[in-house]
Design a protein around this motif. Structure first.
Motif, PDB file in Angstrom:
ATOM      1  N   LYS A  85       0.841  -1.207   0.000  1.00  0.00           N
ATOM      2  CA  LYS A  85       0.000   0.000   0.000  1.00  0.00           C
ATOM      3  C   LYS A  85       0.875   1.255   0.000  1.00  0.00           C
ATOM      4  CE  LYS A  85      -4.177  -1.618   2.409  1.00  0.00           C
ATOM      5  NZ  LYS A  85      -3.814  -2.887   3.054  1.00  0.00           N
ATOM      6  N   TRP A  86       1.943   1.222   0.796  1.00  0.00           N
ATOM      7  CA  TRP A  86       2.831   2.376   0.902  1.00  0.00           C
ATOM      8  C   TRP A  86       3.483   2.699  -0.439  1.00  0.00           C
ATOM      9  CZ3 TRP A  86       3.234   6.350   3.779  1.00  0.00           C
ATOM     10  CH2 TRP A  86       4.417   7.084   3.898  1.00  0.00           C
ATOM     11  N   GLU A  87       3.867   1.659  -1.194  1.00  0.00           N
ATOM     12  CA  GLU A  87       4.445   1.878  -2.516  1.00  0.00           C
ATOM     13  C   GLU A  87       3.439   2.551  -3.444  1.00  0.00           C
ATOM     14  OE1 GLU A  87       7.628   1.325  -3.745  1.00  0.00           O
ATOM     15  OE2 GLU A  87       7.999   1.201  -1.583  1.00  0.00           O
ATOM     16  N   TRP A  88       2.180   2.134  -3.374  1.00  0.00           N
ATOM     17  CA  TRP A  88       1.140   2.763  -4.184  1.00  0.00           C
ATOM     18  C   TRP A  88       0.930   4.216  -3.772  1.00  0.00           C
ATOM     19  CZ3 TRP A  88      -1.681   1.659  -8.458  1.00  0.00           C
ATOM     20  CH2 TRP A  88      -1.628   0.368  -8.963  1.00  0.00           C
ATOM     21  N   VAL A  89       0.946   4.471  -2.469  1.00  0.00           N
ATOM     22  CA  VAL A  89       0.766   5.844  -1.971  1.00  0.00           C
ATOM     23  C   VAL A  89       1.876   6.746  -2.500  1.00  0.00           C
ATOM     24  CG1 VAL A  89       0.849   7.295   0.101  1.00  0.00           C
ATOM     25  CG2 VAL A  89      -0.528   5.203   0.100  1.00  0.00           C
ATOM     26  N   ARG A  90       3.109   6.289  -2.386  1.00  0.00           N
ATOM     27  CA  ARG A  90       4.245   7.094  -2.861  1.00  0.00           C
ATOM     28  C   ARG A  90       4.174   7.314  -4.371  1.00  0.00           C
ATOM     29  NH1 ARG A  90       9.479   4.230  -0.479  1.00  0.00           N
ATOM     30  NH2 ARG A  90      10.454   5.897  -1.690  1.00  0.00           N
ATOM     31  N   SER A  91       3.749   6.279  -5.088  1.00  0.00           N
ATOM     32  CA  SER A  91       3.635   6.401  -6.543  1.00  0.00           C
ATOM     33  C   SER A  91       2.570   7.429  -6.917  1.00  0.00           C
ATOM     34  CB  SER A  91       3.290   5.036  -7.137  1.00  0.00           C
ATOM     35  OG  SER A  91       3.074   5.146  -8.529  1.00  0.00           O
ATOM     36  N   HIS A  92       1.414   7.391  -6.239  1.00  0.00           N
ATOM     37  CA  HIS A  92       0.354   8.364  -6.514  1.00  0.00           C
ATOM     38  C   HIS A  92       0.821   9.786  -6.200  1.00  0.00           C
ATOM     39  CE1 HIS A  92      -2.770   5.701  -7.718  1.00  0.00           C
ATOM     40  NE2 HIS A  92      -2.892   5.090  -6.558  1.00  0.00           N
ATOM     41  N   LYS A  93       1.532   9.954  -5.096  1.00  0.00           N
ATOM     42  CA  LYS A  93       2.014  11.284  -4.709  1.00  0.00           C
ATOM     43  C   LYS A  93       2.981  11.828  -5.762  1.00  0.00           C
ATOM     44  CE  LYS A  93       4.345  13.782  -0.967  1.00  0.00           C
ATOM     45  NZ  LYS A  93       5.614  14.125  -1.641  1.00  0.00           N
ATOM     46  N   GLU A  94       3.910  10.982  -6.200  1.00  0.00           N
ATOM     47  CA  GLU A  94       4.860  11.416  -7.223  1.00  0.00           C
ATOM     48  C   GLU A  94       4.141  11.748  -8.525  1.00  0.00           C
ATOM     49  OE1 GLU A  94       8.760   9.678  -9.656  1.00  0.00           O
ATOM     50  OE2 GLU A  94       7.863   8.522  -8.017  1.00  0.00           O
ATOM     51  N   ARG A  95       3.174  10.922  -8.890  1.00  0.00           N
ATOM     52  CA  ARG A  95       2.419  11.169 -10.123  1.00  0.00           C
ATOM     53  C   ARG A  95       1.610  12.462 -10.005  1.00  0.00           C
ATOM     54  NH1 ARG A  95      -0.021   6.749 -10.033  1.00  0.00           N
ATOM     55  NH2 ARG A  95       1.636   5.581 -11.060  1.00  0.00           N
ATOM     56  N   GLY A  96       1.066  12.728  -8.830  1.00  0.00           N
ATOM     57  CA  GLY A  96       0.325  13.969  -8.623  1.00  0.00           C
ATOM     58  C   GLY A  96       1.197  15.194  -8.831  1.00  0.00           C
ATOM     59  N   GLY A  97       2.432  15.140  -8.331  1.00  0.00           N
ATOM     60  CA  GLY A  97       3.346  16.258  -8.523  1.00  0.00           C
ATOM     61  C   GLY A  97       3.693  16.467  -9.987  1.00  0.00           C
ATOM     62  N   GLN A  98       3.907  15.387 -10.708  1.00  0.00           N
ATOM     63  CA  GLN A  98       4.210  15.485 -12.133  1.00  0.00           C
ATOM     64  C   GLN A  98       3.039  16.091 -12.897  1.00  0.00           C
ATOM     65  OE1 GLN A  98       5.095  11.391 -13.037  1.00  0.00           O
ATOM     66  NE2 GLN A  98       7.218  11.513 -12.328  1.00  0.00           N
ATOM     67  N   ARG A  99       1.844  15.657 -12.572  1.00  0.00           N
ATOM     68  CA  ARG A  99       0.661  16.182 -13.263  1.00  0.00           C
ATOM     69  C   ARG A  99       0.459  17.668 -12.956  1.00  0.00           C
ATOM     70  NH1 ARG A  99      -3.939  11.378 -12.698  1.00  0.00           N
ATOM     71  NH2 ARG A  99      -2.873   9.874 -14.036  1.00  0.00           N
ATOM     72  N   PHE A 100       0.654  18.038 -11.698  1.00  0.00           N
ATOM     73  CA  PHE A 100       0.459  19.447 -11.337  1.00  0.00           C
ATOM     74  C   PHE A 100       1.438  20.325 -12.102  1.00  0.00           C
ATOM     75  CE2 PHE A 100       0.996  23.269  -8.836  1.00  0.00           C
ATOM     76  CZ  PHE A 100      -0.315  23.602  -8.514  1.00  0.00           C
ATOM     77  N   ARG A 101       2.687  19.897 -12.155  1.00  0.00           N
ATOM     78  CA  ARG A 101       3.715  20.693 -12.851  1.00  0.00           C
ATOM     79  C   ARG A 101       3.441  20.791 -14.347  1.00  0.00           C
ATOM     80  NH1 ARG A 101       6.804  18.013  -8.928  1.00  0.00           N
ATOM     81  NH2 ARG A 101       7.275  16.269 -10.340  1.00  0.00           N
ATOM     82  N   SER A 102       2.746  19.806 -14.901  1.00  0.00           N
ATOM     83  CA  SER A 102       2.434  19.834 -16.333  1.00  0.00           C
ATOM     84  C   SER A 102       1.145  20.609 -16.628  1.00  0.00           C
ATOM     85  CB  SER A 102       2.307  18.409 -16.874  1.00  0.00           C
ATOM     86  OG  SER A 102       1.136  17.785 -16.382  1.00  0.00           O
ATOM     87  N   GLY A 103       0.477  21.105 -15.588  1.00  0.00           N
ATOM     88  CA  GLY A 103      -0.757  21.856 -15.777  1.00  0.00           C
ATOM     89  C   GLY A 103      -2.022  21.025 -15.658  1.00  0.00           C
TER      90      GLY A 103
END
Length: 379
Positions: A208-226
């Motif tokens: 679960k923790w790996e999924w949480v970290r992956s979602h958080k990283e993906r969220g940051g990438q998406r935010f930076r891309s607009g």
């Protein structure tokens, strides 16, 4: 459903946890010889906003084998979190026909080819499209990542060999995409094959923790891309999973004890500590608050930022976002207190000093307007 309902009361206008998903009762695979039809409605997250989705799913009478000989048919009935799903999405034309007719049956020699390739390539997310898949072509999606919320939500209720028809319309002021400018989108979604996955309750805390970290990283990438909507969706997915980790400290200690007396898999993810979970929850709520501010949802942004400050009072960003949200809903005293807390943490914060000056100016203007109204009442 996994994707549309995650943390929806905090992210989406109206909240999507209230959406009812109507699925027909599941029968044993071996006893299912006839087609059955389910009609389902929900709201999905797309790069330019929320879209209402209506799905008509026809279960086929004969089901394909799932690529895991050691798993019972009932356990591999439908895709689950982490499943690699081989899907195709075809738009329908004005006559209701698929622009590329869906296959009646895939070539048996092609089954599992893409699914057996480690790290199958996932297409890049596009900001100018509602459906985040290459239309008309077979592609592979990993269920739970939220690459295409519409397609994932469809696939979650499908079995190998199923197809469904979907109708999408903009919800809550969603912008139309240049590549798909129509007010209504109609398409067919096919699921050919999928690999086994897991329900969230079947995962270890480390997984679960790996999924949480992956979602958080993906969220940051998406935010930076607009892709602010996509970022909010990723943070919401992470929060949904991290909540289940609150009580995993005892499990972590138990696992550590077992590891001393038994050999465990070297690649098994480690369980997070209570402090790590607490800190992660605070960061996710703070990041979600930023997305909600960008999406002009100040009330929900205030709630998210307040949760972050309660979890980790020393989080400067959360206090700043709380102050911004309070200022946007004209709760000036609460905003002032938030910015003062920020100054305690960062005395040199020019943003906090400027915000406090803006609040004082806003109050002065408000008092002047009130004085004018009162003078008119008594003149």
């Amino acid at each position: 459903m996994f994707s549309p309902c995650l943390q929806s009361e905090a992210v989406f206008p109206g909240g999507m946890d209230s959406v009812q998903v109507l699925d027909a009762p599941e029968a044993d695979v071996a006893a299912d010889h006839h087609d059955c039809v389910d009609v389902t409605s929900w709201v999905s997250v797309c790069p330019r906003g929320l879209w209402s989705v209506q799905k008509t799913l026809t279960h086929s009478g004969s089901q394909r084998k799932i690529f895991n000989p050691g798993e019972a048919p009932s356990a591999a009935y439908k895709p689950r979190l982490g499943s690699l799903c081989h899907v195709r999405v075809c738009l329908k034309d004005d006559t209701g026909q698929d622009e590329i007719p869906p296959s009646e049956k895939r070539d048996e020699t092609q089954q599992g080819v893409i699914l057996n390739v480690p790290g199958a390539a996932i297409p890049q997310r596009r900001l100018d499209a509602v459906l985040q898949v290459e239309l008309g072509d077979w592609t592979t999606l990993r269920l739970g990542e939220g690459h295409c919320d519409v397609t994932e939500a469809c696939v979650e209720a499908m079995r190998a060999g199923d197809s469904c028809e979907i109708r999408l319309t903009p919800a809550n002021g969603a912008e139309l995409c240049p590549s798909q400018p129509m007010q209504e989108i109609r398409a067919t979604v096919e699921l050919s094959d999928f690999t086994p996955g897991k329900e969230s309750w079947q995962m270890s805390p480390g997984e679960k923790w790996e999924w949480v970290r992956s979602h958080k990283e993906r969220g940051g990438q998406r935010f930076r891309s607009g892709d602010v909507w996509g970022a909010a969706d990723s943070y919401s997915r992470a929060l949904k999973l991290v909540i289940a980790l609150q009580g995993c400290e005892a499990d972590r200690k138990e696992r550590q004890t077992e590891e001393r007396s038994a050999t465990t898999a070297e690649d098994e993810p480690s369980c997070p500590t209570v402090d790590q979970v607490q800190s992660m929850k605070a960061e996710l709520h703070s990041n979600l608050s930023l997305c909600q501010l960008k999406l002009k949802q100040p009330v929900r942004a205030k709630e998210s930022a307040a949760k972050a400050t309660r979890l980790v009072p020393g989080g400067a960003k959360a206090w700043y976002r709380l102050g911004q949200a309070c200022q946007m809903v004209n709760e000036l005293e609460e905003a002032r207190l938030a910015f003062r807390e920020l100054l305690k943490l960062q005395p040199d914060s020019t943003a906090a000093v400027k915000a406090l000056k803006d609040i004082a100016s806003q109050e002065k203007q408000s008092n002047a307007q009130l004085g004018q109204r009162l003078s008119k009442m008594f003149s």
